[in-house]
Design a protein around this motif. Structure first.
Motif, short mmCIF file in Angstrom:
data_model
loop_
_atom_site.label_atom_id
_atom_site.label_comp_id
_atom_site.label_asym_id
_atom_site.label_seq_id
_atom_site.Cartn_x
_atom_site.Cartn_y
_atom_site.Cartn_z
N ARG A 24 44.52 28.96 -123.90
CA ARG A 24 44.79 27.53 -123.82
C ARG A 24 45.50 27.04 -125.07
NH1 ARG A 24 41.20 25.17 -127.07
NH2 ARG A 24 39.11 25.97 -127.25
N ALA A 25 46.28 26.01 -124.90
CA ALA A 25 47.02 25.43 -126.03
C ALA A 25 46.06 24.69 -126.96
CB ALA A 25 48.07 24.47 -125.51
N PRO A 26 46.34 24.70 -128.26
CA PRO A 26 45.44 24.02 -129.19
C PRO A 26 45.48 22.50 -129.10
CG PRO A 26 47.31 24.92 -130.35
CD PRO A 26 47.40 25.40 -128.94
N ILE A 27 46.59 21.94 -128.62
CA ILE A 27 46.69 20.50 -128.40
C ILE A 27 47.42 20.25 -127.09
CG2 ILE A 27 46.59 19.73 -130.80
CD1 ILE A 27 49.56 19.81 -130.93
N ALA A 28 47.14 19.13 -126.49
CA ALA A 28 47.75 18.80 -125.19
C ALA A 28 49.25 18.54 -125.34
CB ALA A 28 47.06 17.59 -124.58
N LYS A 29 50.01 19.04 -124.40
CA LYS A 29 51.46 18.86 -124.42
C LYS A 29 51.85 17.39 -124.39
CE LYS A 29 55.62 20.42 -122.08
NZ LYS A 29 56.16 21.21 -120.97
N GLU A 30 51.06 16.57 -123.72
CA GLU A 30 51.37 15.14 -123.61
C GLU A 30 51.26 14.43 -124.96
OE1 GLU A 30 48.83 16.54 -121.63
OE2 GLU A 30 50.30 17.03 -120.08
N SER A 61 55.61 22.22 -140.36
CA SER A 61 54.36 21.67 -140.88
C SER A 61 53.30 21.60 -139.79
CB SER A 61 54.57 20.27 -141.46
OG SER A 61 55.39 20.34 -142.58
N LEU A 62 53.71 21.22 -138.58
CA LEU A 62 52.77 21.17 -137.46
C LEU A 62 52.21 22.56 -137.18
CD1 LEU A 62 51.38 19.73 -135.10
CD2 LEU A 62 53.45 20.14 -133.77
N LEU A 63 53.09 23.57 -137.13
CA LEU A 63 52.63 24.93 -136.87
C LEU A 63 51.71 25.43 -137.98
CD1 LEU A 63 55.81 26.63 -135.40
CD2 LEU A 63 53.71 26.01 -134.22
N LEU A 69 43.98 25.59 -138.55
CA LEU A 69 42.85 25.26 -137.68
C LEU A 69 42.40 26.46 -136.86
CD1 LEU A 69 43.93 21.78 -136.31
CD2 LEU A 69 42.10 22.25 -137.92
N ARG A 70 43.35 27.25 -136.40
CA ARG A 70 43.07 28.36 -135.50
C ARG A 70 43.41 29.69 -136.16
NH1 ARG A 70 41.21 26.38 -130.45
NH2 ARG A 70 42.61 27.66 -129.29
N ALA A 78 51.47 31.60 -131.66
CA ALA A 78 52.40 30.62 -132.24
C ALA A 78 53.77 30.64 -131.57
CB ALA A 78 52.52 30.81 -133.74
N PRO A 79 54.39 31.82 -131.37
CA PRO A 79 55.71 31.80 -130.71
C PRO A 79 55.65 31.23 -129.30
CG PRO A 79 55.31 33.92 -131.75
CD PRO A 79 54.02 33.15 -131.81
#
Length: 89
Positions: A24-30, A61-63, A69-70, A78-79
């Motif tokens: 699962r993604a660490p944050i929602a795409k929305e 910076s976001l990555l 966090l993860r 990440a990719p």
């Protein structure tokens, strides 16, 4: 899901649940929006005490923050996550 969760070879539903959790993604795409100036806007679930409802930062910076966090296994995903938000790059 507990860290000691296992999925046997003959339990397809358990394997699927485990894979869905891990991938699962660490944050929602929305909540992530690329901006015109090259920055990425991350909308917050709840406003901070000072009224902040979103944070703008460059993609690297976001990555880096997500990796912190993860840190356990984020480097494998990440990719994939980067491509999910910016498939044209």
């Amino acid at each position: 899901m507990h860290a000691a969760t296992r999925a046997g070879a003959h339990h397809a539903a358990a394997r699927e649940a485990l894979l869905r959790y891990v991938l699962r993604a660490p944050i929602a795409k929305e909540r992530v929006e690329p901006q015109q100036d090259g920055l990425v806007r991350l909308s917050l679930k709840r406003a901070f005490a000072d009224g902040t409802v979103a944070v703008d930062m460059d993609p690297l910076s976001l990555l880096c923050r997500l990796a912190a966090l993860r840190s356990g296994f984020f480097y494998l995903r990440a990719p994939l996550i980067f491509w999910r938000f910016w498939p044209s790059l």
